[in-house]
Scaffold this motif. Structure first.
Motif, PDB file in Angstrom:
ATOM      1  N   VAL A  91      27.099  -7.513  -5.378  1.00  0.00           N
ATOM      2  CA  VAL A  91      26.186  -6.935  -4.893  1.00  0.00           C
ATOM      3  C   VAL A  91      26.193  -6.382  -3.455  1.00  0.00           C
ATOM      4  O   VAL A  91      26.721  -7.051  -2.591  1.00  0.00           O
ATOM      5  CB  VAL A  91      24.695  -8.009  -4.808  1.00  0.00           C
ATOM      6  N   TRP A  96      24.184  -3.015  -7.342  1.00  0.00           N
ATOM      7  CA  TRP A  96      25.372  -3.893  -8.051  1.00  0.00           C
ATOM      8  C   TRP A  96      26.513  -2.791  -8.427  1.00  0.00           C
ATOM      9  O   TRP A  96      26.331  -1.759  -8.716  1.00  0.00           O
ATOM     10  CB  TRP A  96      24.920  -4.163  -9.419  1.00  0.00           C
ATOM     11  N   LYS A 174      25.191  -8.206 -14.138  1.00  0.00           N
ATOM     12  CA  LYS A 174      23.953  -9.142 -13.763  1.00  0.00           C
ATOM     13  C   LYS A 174      23.810 -10.227 -14.559  1.00  0.00           C
ATOM     14  O   LYS A 174      23.297 -11.346 -14.197  1.00  0.00           O
ATOM     15  CB  LYS A 174      22.878  -7.964 -14.003  1.00  0.00           C
ATOM     16  N   GLU A 175      24.231 -10.076 -15.806  1.00  0.00           N
ATOM     17  CA  GLU A 175      23.969 -11.251 -16.818  1.00  0.00           C
ATOM     18  C   GLU A 175      24.877 -12.449 -16.485  1.00  0.00           C
ATOM     19  O   GLU A 175      24.492 -13.492 -16.540  1.00  0.00           O
ATOM     20  CB  GLU A 175      24.140 -10.824 -18.113  1.00  0.00           C
ATOM     21  N   LYS A 178      26.824 -12.817 -10.042  1.00  0.00           N
ATOM     22  CA  LYS A 178      27.770 -12.205  -8.768  1.00  0.00           C
ATOM     23  C   LYS A 178      29.341 -12.895  -8.837  1.00  0.00           C
ATOM     24  O   LYS A 178      29.265 -14.039  -8.696  1.00  0.00           O
ATOM     25  CB  LYS A 178      27.165 -12.489  -7.657  1.00  0.00           C
TER      26      LYS A 178
END
Length: 231
Positions: A91, A96, A174-175, A178
């Motif tokens: 991020v 992202w 995102k799932e 990070k």
């Protein structure tokens, strides 16, 4: 008193046979040849050629479908055996970013190489199977083998992408979170690999036909001319 001698026939009516084919008598025709057909031909020749070609086309259609459907198996094997390309999500501000974990890694090349090697193997196997089922070959069957191989490659490519990791890498990052490594979706960078299957199939089938295919009988020597005997 003697009877008048019969005059000899004119020169143009004498036998001019010099070893060529003897014309048939007027009104005669070969057995099985309908009147009006050329001498020496059979009336059912054209009828036999039609169903024979129709059978070859049907066999070619079956070969196209069978070879193309085997692309599903190639897609599954590609998904299972291809190396994974590691990605990492970070991020930056409110955005992202996804990048390669190993910038100098060769996993992407390995993905293309795995597909190419599997396609070559499937091409060789499909050529052997088609040759064993129909040794006489034929143009429709050869065309079907090449077309089926190309369709099978396209199907394998799409099946592998569908079975592989998600295509939306940002959503995937995102799932997982990070800085967590995840696999990139399957991607075929060298589209020329799609031609490996049909090319291998045609080359192998050509080689098998040349080595083990049926041979035409040797033609008989020309007969001696009429009226002549060998010394």
């Amino acid at each position: 008193m003697t009877a008048p001698l019969t005059p000899p026939p004119p020169p143009n009516e004498r036998s001019s046979y010099q070893g060529g084919p003897v014309p048939p008598p007027v009104g005669a025709h070969a057995v099985g040849t309908p009147p009006g057909a050329p001498y020496g031909t059979h009336g059912d020749h054209g009828e036999q050629g039609g169903p024979g070609m129709l059978t070859e086309v049907r066999q070619a259609a079956v070969a196209v479908v069978a070879v193309a459907l085997s692309g599903v198996l190639l897609g599954v094997l590609w998904w299972k055996l291809a190396p994974s390309v590691p990605l990492v999500g970070e991020v930056v501000g409110d955005r992202w970013l996804v990048y390669l974990k190993e910038s100098e890694g060769e996993q992407s090349v390995g993905v293309d190489g795995t597909f190419t090697l599997l396609a070559l193997a499937f091409g060789a196997l499909s050529a052997v199977a088609v040759f064993l089922l129909r040794r006489r070959g034929g143009v429709p069957l050869v065309v079907a083998l090449g077309a089926g191989g190309l369709l099978g490659s396209l199907l394998a490519w799409r099946v592998g992408i569908w079975l592989g990791p998600a295509q939306d890498v940002v959503a995937h990052a995102k799932e997982v979170g990070k800085g967590v490594t995840f696999s990139a979706p399957l991607k075929l960078g060298a589209k020329g690999a799609l031609l490996a299957w049909p090319i291998a199939a045609l080359v192998v089938h050509l080689g098998l036909t040349g080595l083990f295919g049926p041979r035409d009988p040797e033609p008989d020597p020309w007969p001696a001319p009429y009226g002549k005997t060998s010394a």
